[in-house]
Motif scaffolding. Structure first.
Motif, PDB file in Angstrom:
ATOM      1  N   PRO A 297       0.792  -1.235   0.000  1.00 47.55           N
ATOM      2  CA  PRO A 297       0.000   0.000   0.000  1.00 47.55           C
ATOM      3  C   PRO A 297       0.821   1.281   0.000  1.00 47.55           C
ATOM      4  O   PRO A 297       0.252   2.369  -0.137  1.00 47.55           O
ATOM      5  CB  PRO A 297      -0.828  -0.109   1.291  1.00 47.55           C
ATOM      6  N   ALA A 298       2.133   1.193   0.141  1.00 48.50           N
ATOM      7  CA  ALA A 298       2.933   2.400   0.348  1.00 48.50           C
ATOM      8  C   ALA A 298       2.759   3.405  -0.779  1.00 48.50           C
ATOM      9  O   ALA A 298       2.553   4.606  -0.524  1.00 48.50           O
ATOM     10  CB  ALA A 298       4.411   2.031   0.522  1.00 48.50           C
ATOM     11  N   GLU A 299       2.828   2.961  -2.020  1.00 49.64           N
ATOM     12  CA  GLU A 299       2.760   3.881  -3.147  1.00 49.64           C
ATOM     13  C   GLU A 299       1.317   4.192  -3.522  1.00 49.64           C
ATOM     14  O   GLU A 299       0.935   5.356  -3.654  1.00 49.64           O
ATOM     15  CB  GLU A 299       3.516   3.299  -4.343  1.00 49.64           C
TER      16      GLU A 299
ATOM     17  N   TYR B  98      10.015   4.500  -7.995  1.00 50.62           N
ATOM     18  CA  TYR B  98      10.319   5.380  -9.125  1.00 50.62           C
ATOM     19  C   TYR B  98       9.107   5.539 -10.042  1.00 50.62           C
ATOM     20  O   TYR B  98       8.771   6.657 -10.474  1.00 50.62           O
ATOM     21  CB  TYR B  98      11.511   4.855  -9.936  1.00 50.62           C
ATOM     22  N   LEU B  99       8.439   4.439 -10.384  1.00 51.93           N
ATOM     23  CA  LEU B  99       7.318   4.507 -11.312  1.00 51.93           C
ATOM     24  C   LEU B  99       6.218   5.432 -10.809  1.00 51.93           C
ATOM     25  O   LEU B  99       5.593   6.152 -11.590  1.00 51.93           O
ATOM     26  CB  LEU B  99       6.745   3.111 -11.557  1.00 51.93           C
ATOM     27  N   PHE B 100       5.964   5.423  -9.520  1.00 52.09           N
ATOM     28  CA  PHE B 100       4.914   6.272  -8.970  1.00 52.09           C
ATOM     29  C   PHE B 100       5.343   7.735  -8.873  1.00 52.09           C
ATOM     30  O   PHE B 100       4.501   8.625  -8.910  1.00 52.09           O
ATOM     31  CB  PHE B 100       4.482   5.765  -7.597  1.00 52.09           C
TER      32      PHE B 100
ATOM     33  N   SER C 180      -2.908   0.710 -12.289  1.00 53.62           N
ATOM     34  CA  SER C 180      -2.049   1.410 -13.248  1.00 53.62           C
ATOM     35  C   SER C 180      -0.840   0.590 -13.660  1.00 53.62           C
ATOM     36  O   SER C 180       0.111   1.123 -14.214  1.00 53.62           O
ATOM     37  CB  SER C 180      -1.585   2.746 -12.656  1.00 53.62           C
ATOM     38  N   HIS C 181      -0.850  -0.721 -13.401  1.00 57.09           N
ATOM     39  CA  HIS C 181       0.313  -1.562 -13.657  1.00 57.09           C
ATOM     40  C   HIS C 181       0.452  -1.954 -15.124  1.00 57.09           C
ATOM     41  O   HIS C 181       1.526  -2.369 -15.558  1.00 57.09           O
ATOM     42  CB  HIS C 181       0.214  -2.840 -12.823  1.00 57.09           C
ATOM     43  N   ALA C 182      -0.631  -1.859 -15.902  1.00 56.16           N
ATOM     44  CA  ALA C 182      -0.635  -2.382 -17.272  1.00 56.16           C
ATOM     45  C   ALA C 182      -0.485  -1.281 -18.313  1.00 56.16           C
ATOM     46  O   ALA C 182      -0.971  -1.423 -19.441  1.00 56.16           O
ATOM     47  CB  ALA C 182      -1.920  -3.171 -17.516  1.00 56.16           C
TER      48      ALA C 182
ATOM     49  N   ALA D 125      -1.354   6.714  -8.861  1.00 63.41           N
ATOM     50  CA  ALA D 125      -1.141   5.840 -10.010  1.00 63.41           C
ATOM     51  C   ALA D 125       0.277   6.033 -10.519  1.00 63.41           C
ATOM     52  O   ALA D 125       0.892   7.090 -10.324  1.00 63.41           O
ATOM     53  CB  ALA D 125      -2.142   6.157 -11.119  1.00 63.41           C
ATOM     54  N   ARG D 126       0.803   5.017 -11.196  1.00 67.83           N
ATOM     55  CA  ARG D 126       2.141   5.105 -11.769  1.00 67.83           C
ATOM     56  C   ARG D 126       2.173   6.220 -12.818  1.00 67.83           C
ATOM     57  O   ARG D 126       1.180   6.459 -13.504  1.00 67.83           O
ATOM     58  CB  ARG D 126       2.537   3.759 -12.379  1.00 67.83           C
TER      59      ARG D 126
END
Length: 800
Positions: A390-392, A464-466, A703-705, A728-729
C-alpha cells in the motif's frame, strides 16, 4: 497562515470537539469514519489499540484500575551480525543440480540440507521492550466507559466517570519528539492519583533515578547482547509526587503527563544519554506543543487519502468496532467498516515504518513476545513485500524508504553469500532476514530459495514509477536492481538435454515457497528447478532493469547507459522457460513439470506473482494465462490464512472481478481479523492488514498495465462512494466519484510531467475532459481509452 499551521489547528479543533463530546458523557455519539471504539477495556493483546511513531510503539489496553501499555522499540532484537555461510555449499552445488535434473529431487534436497544451510540455520527474535503499568486505586467501578483510536489524529483516548468526575486519558507516540506520551486529566481538581512502573519478563531491572523518573535497562542474549534503556518521566500539575520502591506515585494531581523514551545500542552508543535528551527536550516543550507537533505530522500523512463507501447493509458508525465486526461474521455487509479497515492499514504503516527506522516486520512494530512467532522477522518470500504494497498506491511513499534502507544494508552480506554459496556476483537474500544482514538459507531446505533479493528489487522500481524521480532511480533503485539482476544472471544455468525445457535458462535449486508436489514415482518433494514463481520474478526484474536503463540512457551522454548489461538481460529474457498451463487442470502450472498437488488449497499461491504484484499476466495482454490463473485461484479456494486471503483479494481485483475480490475480503474480516482489526494468520501477522488495504485500492484504481484504469473491480456491494488521493504510476493522484455502481467523474492531478492512458469504468466512456479548467478535445480508441498529457501541477477533470 502556512498549510502546516492550518493542518495543525484543524487537528486541534477535531481533538477539542471530540473531547467535549466525551466530557459531556455522550458515549454513544458517532465517532466519525476514522475511529475504532469500544465499550470496554482490552482483555487480551489482540484487543489492545496500537500507537507508534515508526520506532517506538505501544499497545494500549485501556484498563481503569490497572492500565497496561505494552511497549516496543523497532531495534530491540536478539542476535547480531555473523558470517553464516556454509563452506560446503559451492562444492556441492553441481551435484545438487545434477540430481534435480535427473529426477532425484529428494536426494538433492538431502544433500542441500547438509551443505547449503546457514550456520546456524536460524535467526533470533525481535523482542518486546517491556510494559508500562499504571495502578489507580479506587477506580474499580467506572461508568460511561469508552476506549477509542482516532486514526486521523493518531491518538488513543480512554474516558470514563467515577462518581461526579469525568476522567480522560490520551496516548500517542510522537515522531517529531521521539517519545511516547500518556496524558491523564479530570474535570474535577485533585482527582488524579496513581503509581507507574516499568517491567519486562526477562533481562531487565528498573530503578527510580530521581523524584520523577524511572529507568529500565537490560540486554538481550543473557545480558551479553544488545543493550537497551527505557526512561519514564512523570510531570504532574499539582499533587504530591513520590517514589514507592521502583515505582513513581502521584497523589491528588489535577493532571499528569507521562513521557517515555527508549534507545538501544543498535543505533546508539549511549542509550542512556539519548533517552535523557529526548525526555528533557519534550518536557521543555510541554504537552500541548508536543501534541500539536505530533498532530501536524500525523494528520499530514493520514489526510492524503479519503475514502467513502456506501451501500446496503451499513451497520453504522454508532456501533462499537467489535460489534460491527461481529455483525460481519454473521453475514452483514458493512461498507463503512471496509473503509475503516482501509484507513487502519494506512495508519499501521504510518505507525511502524517512518524514514530512518527499520521496516515493518511480520508484526509491524508491535509484538508482546520475547520469542515471537517466526521471530517477527522480515520474511522475504512474500510477507515483508506485502507490508509495502500500500505504500505507493495509498499515498505513503516516504513510509517505503525503510525497506530500501534494509536492502542497502543487505548488499554487503548478500554479496558474500552470493559468492560463497553460488560463485556468483551481485547480492542475494533467501526467504528471511533480520536487521543484521542475515542472507543465507534458514529453517530447512525450504529456505534454499535465493529469490528474496530479486523480489525486493521490485519495490524501489515501483517507488520510481509512482514518483518519476530519476535521481532516485539512478542513485538508489538501479544499483540495487542491477546487483539483484547480476546475481540472477550468474545463478541461471542451461537446462540439460532430457529435461522438459532443455536449452532454456533455469534456476536450480528452486521451490515454490513452502508448497510441495507429488512426483510421478509417488514421492513428495519441495525441491525442484525453475518453479514458475522464479521465472515470473526474474522476468519482472530483468524487464524493470531494461526499462530503467532506457530511462537513464535518455539523459546520459550520447544516449547510452549500461548498454552491455542491457544486452545481457535481453538475451537472458528470451531464454527463460515459458509459463505453462497444466494439461490436467487447465490452471497455471506451479512447477516446471505438471506435478500433482497434495495440497490443492495451500495458503501460498506463489505462481500468481506474474498477475500480482507483477505485471507479466493481465486480462487483456495475456488472456489465456489470466484465464489459467482464474482456474488456479478457484482450485485454491477462497478460505486461507489472513495474509493469503489478502493476496487472493488483490489477485481477483487484478482479474477485474470485484465481487469475487470482495467475497474474499469479507471472509478476511469475518474469519481473519481480531477485535482490534489486526490480521489473524493466526497468530497476528500485519501483512494481511497491508495486503488487504492495497487490495481495496486495486479495486478502485489500477495502473500496472500501462494505463490508469478507473473502478476496474468495483464490488456491487459498494454502489456509491468516493475516493481522493490514491496514486497511479506515472506521477498521478486520482480522485473518483461513483453512484449506483457507475463512475460519475474522476480527477487526475499530476505530480510529474507525462502522457497517460485512461481507461473508463466498464461499460462507460469519457464524455467530457478538462485540463486546468479548459475543455480538451479527445479521441477514444475502440476500447474507449483516451490519452492525456499533463504537466506537473496540472489537474484533469474527467466526466463519464
Amino acid at each position: 497562515m502556512s498549510m502546516s499551521r492550518r493542518v495543525c489547528l484543524l487537528c486541534q479543533t477535531c481533538m477539542i470537539v471530540a473531547g467535549l463530546v466525551m466530557v459531556a458523557g455522550a458515549g454513544e455519539e458517532s465517532p466519525g469514519p476514522m475511529m475504532l471504539w469500544y465499550r470496554q477495556p482490552a482483555k487480551s493483546w489482540v484487543e489492545a489499540l496500537p500507537i507508534g511513531n515508526g520506532r517506538l510503539g505501544g499497545m494500549v489496553f485501556g484498563g481503569v484500575a490497572n492500565e497496561h501499555v505494552q511497549l516496543n522499540d523497532d531495534t530491540l532484537w536478539a542476535g547480531g551480525p555473523k558470517d553464516r555461510c556454509n563452506p560446503k555449499a559451492l562444492g556441492a552445488l553441481p551435484e545438487i543440480r545434477r540430481l534435480l535434473f535427473t529426477g532425484k529431487n529428494n536426494e538433492a534436497a538431502n544433500l542441500a540440507g547438509r551443505t547449503m544451510m546457514g550456520i546456524p540455520p536460524t535467526i533470533e527474535s525481535y523482542q518486546t521492550l517491556g510494559d508500562l503499568r499504571l495502578t489507580l486505586p479506587g477506580a474499580e467501578q467506572p461508568t460511561e466507559y469508552r476506549r477509542q483510536l482516532d486514526l486521523d489524529a493518531g491518538v488513543v483516548t480512554v474516558t470514563y466517570r467515577l462518581g461526579d468526575a469525568q476522567f480522560t486519558r490520551e496516548y500517542f507516540s510522537s515522531t517529531p519528539d521521539q517519545v511516547l506520551v500518556v496524558r491523564l486529566t479530570c474535570d474535577k481538581p485533585g482527582r488524579i492519583s496513581f503509581s507507574a512502573a516499568l517491567d519486562r519478563s526477562q533481562q531487565w531491572k528498573t530503578e527510580a533515578v530521581g523524584p520523577d523518573r524511572l529507568v529500565m535497562s537490560g540486554a538481550t542474549n543473557g545480558g551479553k547482547g544488545m543493550k537497551f534503556q527505557a526512561h519514564l518521566k512523570m510531570i504532574p500539575q499539582g499533587g504530591k509526587l513520590s517514589i514507592e520502591g521502583n515505582r513513581l506515585a502521584i497523589d491528588k494531581a489535577d493532571a499528569v503527563t507521562l513521557l517515555l523514551a527508549s534507545a538501544t545500542t543498535y543505533r546508539q552508543k549511549d542509550p542512556q544519554a539519548v533517552c535523557q535528551e529526548q525526555i528533557e527536550a519534550a518536557a521543555r516543550k510541554g504537552f500541548e506543543a508536543v501534541r500539536n507537533d505530533h498532530l501536524a505530522t500525523h494528520c499530514g500523512l493520514m489526510r492524503r487519502v479519503k475514502l467513502v463507501l456506501r451501500g446496503a447493509g451499513e451497520v453504522g458508525q454508532d456501533r462499537p468496532t467489535d460489534e460491527r465486526l461481529a455483525a460481519v461474521k454473521k453475514g452483514a455487509d458493512d461498507p463503512g467498516l471496509a473503509a475503516l479497515y482501509f484507513q487502519f492499514g494506512r495508519y499501521l504503516l504510518v505507525g511502524c515504518s517512518r524514514p530512518g527506522g527499520l521496516p515493518a516486520n511480520l508484526q509491524g512494530l508491535w509484538s508482546e513476545h520475547m520469542n515471537a512467532p517466526w521471530n517477527a522477522d522480515f520474511h522475504t518470500n512474500i510477507n515483508v513485500q506485502m507490508n509495502y504494497w500500500p505504500a505507493e498506491t495509498c499515498n505513503l511513499a516516504e513510509c517505503h524508504l525503510p525497506l530500501f534502507d534494509l536492502m542497502d544494508g543487505l548488499v554487503p552480506s548478500g554479496s558474500e553469500t552470493a559468492k560463497k554459496l553460488y560463485g556468483a556476483q551481485g547480492w542475494v537474500v533467501h526467504h528471511l532476514t533480520d536487521p543484521f544482514g542475515f542472507s543465507v538459507p534458514a529453517d530447512g531446505v525450504q529456505g534454499i530459495w535465493p529469490m528474496g533479493s530479486a523480489w525486493l528489487c521490485q519495490h524501489p522500481y515501483e517507488h520510481y514509477l509512482f514518483s518519476g524521480d530519476k535521481n532516485f532511480l539512478a542513485k538508489r533503485a538501479y544499483p540495487l536492481m542491477k546487483g539483484g539482476a547480476r546475481f540472477m544472471l550468474d545463478f541461471l544455468v542451461e537446462a540439460p538435454a532430457g529435461t522438459p525445457v532443455a536449452g532454456k535458462l533455469v534456476t536450480a535449486p528452486s521451490h515454490s515457497p513452502e508448497n510441495s508436489f507429488t512426483m510421478a514415482n509417488g514421492q513428495r518433494s519441495q525441491f525442484t528447478y525453475s518453479a514458475t514463481m522464479d521465472i515470473e520474478i526474474i522476468h519482472d526484474l530483468f524487464t524493470n532493469c531494461i526499462e530503467a536503463i532506457d530511462v537513464l540512457a535518455a539523459d546520459a551522454p550520447g544516449g547510452k547507459f549500461d548498454a552491455e548489461f542491457r544486452a545481457e538481460l535481453a538475451a537472458a529474457l528470451k531464454r527463460l522457460p515459458p509459463l505453462q498451463i497444466s494439461k490436467r487442470t487447465g490452471a497455471l502450472q506451479e512447477w516446471i513439470e505438471d506435478y500433482a498437488e497434495p495440497e490443492p488449497q495451500h495458503r501460498h499461491v506463489s505462481h500468481m506473482f506474474g498477475l500480482h504484484p507483477g505485471r507479466m499476466i493481465t486480462p487483456r495482454g495475456t488472456p489465456e494465462l489470466a484465464d489459467a490463473l482464474r482456474k488456479t485461484l478457484n482450485r485454491r479456494g477462497d478460505a486461507a490464512t489472513g495474509w493469503s486471503r489478502a493476496w487472493k483479494t488483490a489477485a481477483w481485483a487484478r482479474l477485474e472481478d470485484g465481487d469475487h475480490a470482495y467475497r474474499i475480503f469479507k471472509g478476511l474480516l469475518a474469519h481473519g481479523t481480531y477485535p482490534n482489526l489486526f490480521d489473524a494468520h493466526p497468530p497476528f501477522q500485519i501483512d494481511g492488514n497491508f495486503g488487504a488495504t492495497s487490495a481495496i485500492a486495486e479495486m478502485l484504481v489500477q495502473s500496472h498495465a500501462g494505463e490508469i484504469a478507473i473502478l476496474p473491480a468495483l464490488p456491487s456491494v459498494w454502489p456509491n462512494g468516493s475516493v481522493q488521493g490514491l496514486r497511479a504510476r506515472g506521477g498521478i493522484e486520482v480522485g473518483i466519484v461513483w453512484k449506483e455502481g457507475r463512475g460519475v467523474s474522476a480527477t487526475l492531478t499530476a505530480t510529474a510531467d507525462g502522457h497517460h492512458k485512461l481507461r473508463p469504468p466498464k461499460g462507460q466512456k469519457v464524455v467530457k475532459l478538462r485540463i486546468a479548467g479548459q475543455p480538451v478535445p479527445m479521441v477514444a480508441n475502440a476500447e474507449g481509452t483516451i490519452t492525456v498529457e499533463l504537466k506537473k501541477g496540472q489537474e484533469c477533470q474527467v466526466v463519464f
